[in-house]
Design a protein around this motif. Structure first.
Motif, PDB file in Angstrom:
ATOM      1  N   ARG A 101       0.834  -1.213   0.000  1.00  0.00           N
ATOM      2  CA  ARG A 101       0.000   0.000   0.000  1.00  0.00           C
ATOM      3  C   ARG A 101       0.867   1.262   0.000  1.00  0.00           C
ATOM      4  N   VAL A 102       1.990   1.209   0.729  1.00  0.00           N
ATOM      5  CA  VAL A 102       2.943   2.328   0.707  1.00  0.00           C
ATOM      6  C   VAL A 102       3.420   2.541  -0.729  1.00  0.00           C
ATOM      7  N   LYS A 103       3.770   1.445  -1.399  1.00  0.00           N
ATOM      8  CA  LYS A 103       4.203   1.526  -2.799  1.00  0.00           C
ATOM      9  C   LYS A 103       3.121   2.171  -3.660  1.00  0.00           C
ATOM     10  N   ASP A 104       1.899   1.698  -3.523  1.00  0.00           N
ATOM     11  CA  ASP A 104       0.799   2.234  -4.331  1.00  0.00           C
ATOM     12  C   ASP A 104       0.567   3.718  -4.057  1.00  0.00           C
ATOM     13  N   LEU A 105       0.713   4.113  -2.806  1.00  0.00           N
ATOM     14  CA  LEU A 105       0.475   5.504  -2.422  1.00  0.00           C
ATOM     15  C   LEU A 105       1.569   6.451  -2.924  1.00  0.00           C
ATOM     16  N   LEU A 106       2.819   5.992  -2.898  1.00  0.00           N
ATOM     17  CA  LEU A 106       3.935   6.907  -3.191  1.00  0.00           C
ATOM     18  C   LEU A 106       4.526   6.782  -4.600  1.00  0.00           C
ATOM     19  N   THR A 107       4.145   5.782  -5.364  1.00  0.00           N
ATOM     20  CA  THR A 107       4.712   5.631  -6.711  1.00  0.00           C
ATOM     21  C   THR A 107       4.485   6.890  -7.542  1.00  0.00           C
ATOM     22  N   GLY A 108       3.307   7.472  -7.466  1.00  0.00           N
ATOM     23  CA  GLY A 108       2.992   8.678  -8.225  1.00  0.00           C
ATOM     24  C   GLY A 108       3.780   9.905  -7.807  1.00  0.00           C
ATOM     25  N   GLU A 109       4.403   9.849  -6.633  1.00  0.00           N
ATOM     26  CA  GLU A 109       5.226  10.972  -6.164  1.00  0.00           C
ATOM     27  C   GLU A 109       6.576  11.007  -6.881  1.00  0.00           C
TER      28      GLU A 109
END
Length: 191
Positions: free
Chosen positions: A38-46
């Motif tokens: 979920r961390v990956k999914d949340l921050l990939t767009g950053e």
């Protein structure tokens, strides 16, 4: 116009089962592994540029899926390890009272442990160096609740025992710094 501000993402590690004597090596629980995704999914767009972490496995494992998705390596920084607390004084029945004491009495340390000021003095220079050497970058930092709170306290004195007590596993704070290394914005991205 492109921003030259530096963004730091402090990622407190996901859930990890406590095993006495395994501070360095204990990994994530199954829930922790799901949350790392979920961390990956949340921050990939950053679009992070750089990954730095405590050497403790649970901190690395929490940001590893994101680093892999971004095609980046994780640089380990010994000085970002969790604060050394101590032994007997930190038993489960006294844990929160002992933590409160450590945050309220910044120079106090239990035998064999570190004071808040000692831990901050070793970890905060890592952050200052990142801000100086990587201006304008987006940097993910794999960290722990105690040391994260102390590093944030360097820039925002409101990050105290109450702040620590309200953090979750995992947790994410996005901090934006101007070109002089001054904090201009802090926002919680998790929870």
């Amino acid at each position: 116009m492109e921003s030259h501000n530096t963004i730091l993402y402090f990622v407190r590690h996901a859930q990890s089962a406590y095993v006495e004597g395994s501070e360095w090596t204990r990994g994530l629980t199954e829930q922790g592994k799901r949350d790392a995704e979920r961390v990956k999914d949340l921050l990939t767009g950053e679009q992070p540029d750089l990954f730095v972490s405590s050497p403790y496995r649970r901190a690395v494992d929490t940001i590893l899926p994101l680093a892999q998705a971004c095609g980046c390596e994780i640089r380990l920084e010994e000085d970002l390890r969790e604060r050394a607390l101590s032994g007997a004084e930190m038993g489960k029945d006294r844990f929160f009272d002992a933590k409160r004491t450590l945050f309220e009495q910044q120079d106090f340390a239990y035998p064999g442990g570190e004071s808040s000021n000692e831990a901050r003095r070793r970890a905060s220079p890592v952050i200052a160096d990142l801000l100086k050497r990587h201006t304008g970058k987006r940097i993910v930092i794999g960290t722990h609740g105690d040391i994260m709170t102390l590093m944030l306290q360097t820039y925002d004195p409101s990050c105290d025992f109450g702040f620590w007590q309200n953090t979750t596993m995992p947790d994410i704070y996005k901090l934006e710094f101007d070109m002089q290394g001054e904090l201009i914005a802090k926002r919680r991205l998790w929870g």
